[in-house]
Design a protein around this motif. Structure first.
Motif, short mmCIF file in Angstrom:
data_model
loop_
_atom_site.label_atom_id
_atom_site.label_comp_id
_atom_site.label_asym_id
_atom_site.label_seq_id
_atom_site.Cartn_x
_atom_site.Cartn_y
_atom_site.Cartn_z
N ARG A 117 0.84 -1.20 0.00
CA ARG A 117 0.00 0.00 0.00
C ARG A 117 0.87 1.25 0.00
O ARG A 117 0.60 2.22 -0.74
CB ARG A 117 -0.92 0.00 1.23
N GLU A 119 0.98 4.23 -2.83
CA GLU A 119 0.61 5.60 -2.48
C GLU A 119 1.81 6.53 -2.38
O GLU A 119 1.66 7.70 -2.02
CB GLU A 119 -0.15 5.60 -1.15
N ASP A 177 -2.01 11.53 6.86
CA ASP A 177 -1.68 12.39 5.73
C ASP A 177 -0.84 13.59 6.13
O ASP A 177 -0.47 14.40 5.29
CB ASP A 177 -2.97 12.86 5.04
N ARG A 195 3.98 10.50 -5.51
CA ARG A 195 2.97 9.45 -5.36
C ARG A 195 2.95 8.57 -6.61
O ARG A 195 2.94 9.07 -7.74
CB ARG A 195 1.60 10.08 -5.15
N GLY A 196 2.96 7.23 -6.40
CA GLY A 196 2.85 6.30 -7.50
C GLY A 196 4.03 6.32 -8.44
O GLY A 196 3.87 6.14 -9.65
N ARG A 235 6.16 7.44 1.74
CA ARG A 235 4.79 7.86 1.50
C ARG A 235 4.45 8.98 2.47
O ARG A 235 4.73 8.88 3.66
CB ARG A 235 3.85 6.68 1.71
#
Length: 443
Positions: free
Chosen positions: A77, A81, A261, A399-400, A393
Motif C-alpha cells: 500500500r 501511495e 496524511d 505518489r505512484g 509515502r
C-alpha cells in the motif's frame, strides 16, 4: 592467532530498557539555525503538524516485495501511495552499523568512522591503554561518542529546534556532538514490535512543544531470519509478514488520530542478503601463518588483516589475492567506488570475497564444519543481492512513482529536505531529493 566464535548482540531485560528510557536525558537544544533550506526558490518551511517516521527493516533485500510467497499488504500500500526506489545501493561494506549510520549522516564509512560492525582503533584507547575495540555486543563502546563521526539527522534536527526520538538506531545511544534525541531507547531485541510502534505513536502524538517531529523505528527480524535460514526461506517470508503487521499498526494508529496524511513514512533497509554454504569458504591459514604474520583479523563476508610487525605487506597481499574467490589489496588501493581507504580503522589489508563466499580460519572450520549456512551480507555493495529497500509515502513525497537506484548516503539529504531543516555537510547527491519529493508548492 585464535579465531573467536561469533558474538551475539547483548539483549537487555525489559525492566532495564524502561529504566534507561526514563533516565534518558534531553539536553538543552541550541537555538534553531537562521533559515531553512530552499528548493526552487520556495522556502521549505516545516508544518507544525508534519512529522517524519524513519523505519529500518534490517536485511530487507530490495526484491523481497516482489516474491510471490510474501504477504506484505501494508508495504505494498505504501508503495502504491508513494515512491519506491528500484534499489537502494548500500555503502561498502554492506553491513548493518556502517549502513545505518550512513543513512542518517549522508557520509561514507571512511568519513563517519563506523567502518564495520567490529573494529578497533588505537586512538580510542581502552581502560588498559590498549587499542579500543568496537562491537555490536559492547554496550560501552556503542555509547562512546569517540567512535561516532559526522552529524546524524536527529542531531541536525535537535540543533534546529525540531524535536527527535529514536526507537533504536545505531549511534542514537551516544551524545554525538553533545546532543541526544529528546526521546531514545537503549536497544533491546526482545522488545515486542507492537511496543516499539506504540512508543513512536506516543512521541509523535504529544501536543507541542513535547511532540517529536522526527522518529526512528527499527525491526531486526528479517535480518535474523535471513542469516539463520537464508534469503529464500519461508521463515524469512514469515519475518517480513511480522514486520508488515507492525507497519499496519503504525498506519492504523496514525489514521485513528487523523495524522496519516500529515506524516511522512520513510521505509529503508541497510543491505540485502545472499545464500551461504559451508563448501564456499576461503581458509586464510592456507596462505598465511595466523600466529606469526597476522596481528588481528576481521572474518566473514567482509574481511581484512592487520599484519604483524616486520611482515612484507605487499607479499602477504599477493599471496592472499592469488587465492580463488577473494580479492586482496592494501587499504589505500581498494576500489575507489568503495570509498573505503581514508580511515585508520579499516584493516591495512582488505579482503573482498566473491558473493556467497566466506573468509575463515582452519580452527573455526574444524570446530563448526556445518558453517556458514543460511544467509550473509557485507559483499561488494553493487551486487544485486546486497541491494536494499527505499519506500516513502506522505505529504512530502511523490505518489505512484518508481525511481532509479540511488545510494544510502543520499537518504540524509532527503530526510532533511522533508523536515525542512538545513543538512550538515555530507556526500549525498542533492538531486535525489528532486526525484523523490514533491515540489514545495505541492506539499
Amino acid at each position: 592467532m585464535r579465531h573467536p566464535a561469533p558474538a551475539l548482540p547483548t539483549r537487555l531485560g525489559f525492566a532495564v530498557l524502561l529504566a534507561a528510557a526514563l533516565a534518558a536525558c534531553a539536553p538543552t537544544r541550541p537555538a534553531p539555525d537562521a533559515a531553512p533550506p530552499e528548493r526552487g526558490g520556495v522556502e521549505a518551511v516545516p508544518s507544525a503538524e508534519h512529522a517524519l517516521v524513519l523505519v529500518s527493516i534490517d536485511g530487507f533485500r530490495w526484491d523481497y516485495l516482489d516474491r510471490g510467497d510474501v504477504a506484505a499488504p501494508t508495504l505494498r500500500r505504501l508503495v502504491a501511495e508513494g515512491v519506491r526506489a528500484e534499489r537502494l545501493v548500500p555503502v561498502y561494506p554492506s553491513k548493518t552499523f556502517p549502513n545505518h549510520y550512513s543513512l542518517v549522516t549522508g557520509l561514507h564509512p571512511e568519513d563517519h568512522g563506523i567502518v564495520n560492525n567490529t573494529m578497533h582503533d588505537a586512538a580510542v584507547p581502552d581502560s588498559a591503554g590498549g587499542a579500543g575495540r568496537f562491537s555490536l555486543s559492547d554496550r560501552a563502546a556503542i555509547a562512546d561518542v569517540r567512535w561516532w563521526g559526522g552529524e546524524p539527522i536527529w542531531v541536525t534536527a535537535e540543533r534546529q529546534g525540531v524535536r527527535a526520538g529514536t526507537v533504536f538506531w545505531p549511534g542514537s545511544e551516544a551524545a554525538i556532538g553533545g546532543v541526544r534525541p529528546s526521546d531514545w531507547l537503549v536497544y533491546d531485541g526482545d522488545l515486542p514490535y507492537a511496543a516499539r510502534v506504540d512508543s513512536a505513536l506516543v512521541w509523535t502524538g504529544r501536543p507541542a512543544p513535547r511532540r517529536d517531529r522526527f522518529v526512528t523505528l527499527y525491526f531486526e527480524g528479517v535480518d535474523t531470519a535471513g542469516h539463520r535460514f537464508g534469503p529464500d526461506a519461508p521463515e524469512t517470508a514469515a519475518a517480513i509478514e511480522e514486520v508488515d503487521a507492525a507497519l499496519a499498526r503504525l498506519v492504523a494508529g496514525l489514521e485513528a488520530r487523523g495524522a496519516l496524511d500529515q506524516t511522512d513514512l520513510v521505509i529503508v533497509s541497510d543491505h540485502g542478503m545472499t545464500a551461504l554454504a559451508p563448501d564456499r569458504v576461503v581458509v586464510l591459514d592456507d596462505v598465511a601463518d595466523l600466529e606469526t604474520e597476522v596481528e588481528e583479523a576481521v572474518w566473514g563476508q567482509t574481511a581484512g588483516v592487520w599484519p604483524a610487525a616486520g611482515v612484507d605487506v605487499d607479499e602477504l597481499v599477493a599471496r592472499i589475492d592469488a587465492v580463488p574467490h577473494v580479492r586482496a589489496t592494501r587499504r589505500e588501493a581498494t576500489p575507489e567506488r568503495f570509498r573505503y581507504r581514508a580511515s585508520r580503522r579499516i584493516p591495512p589489508v582488505v579482503i573482498v570475497p566473491d558473493e556467497g563466499w566466506t573468509v575463515s580460519s582452519r580452527e573455526y572450520v574444524e570446530r563448526y564444519p556445518d558453517r556458514p549456512s543460511g544467509g550473509g551480507h557485507g559483499y561488494d555493495n553493487e551486487l544485486a543481492d546486497m541491494g536494499a529497500l527505499f519506500v516513502a509515502r506522505g505529504p512530502s513525497f511523490a505518489r505512484g512513482v518508481t525511481v532509479a537506484p540511488f545510494s544510502a548516503v543520499d537518504v540524509y539529504d532527503v530526510l532533511a529536505e522533508a523536515l525542512g531543516i538545513r543538512p550538515a555537510p555530507n556526500s549525498g547527491d542533492p538531486a535525489v531529493a528532486d526525484r523523490v519529493l514533491r515540489a514545495p508548492a505541492e506539499r
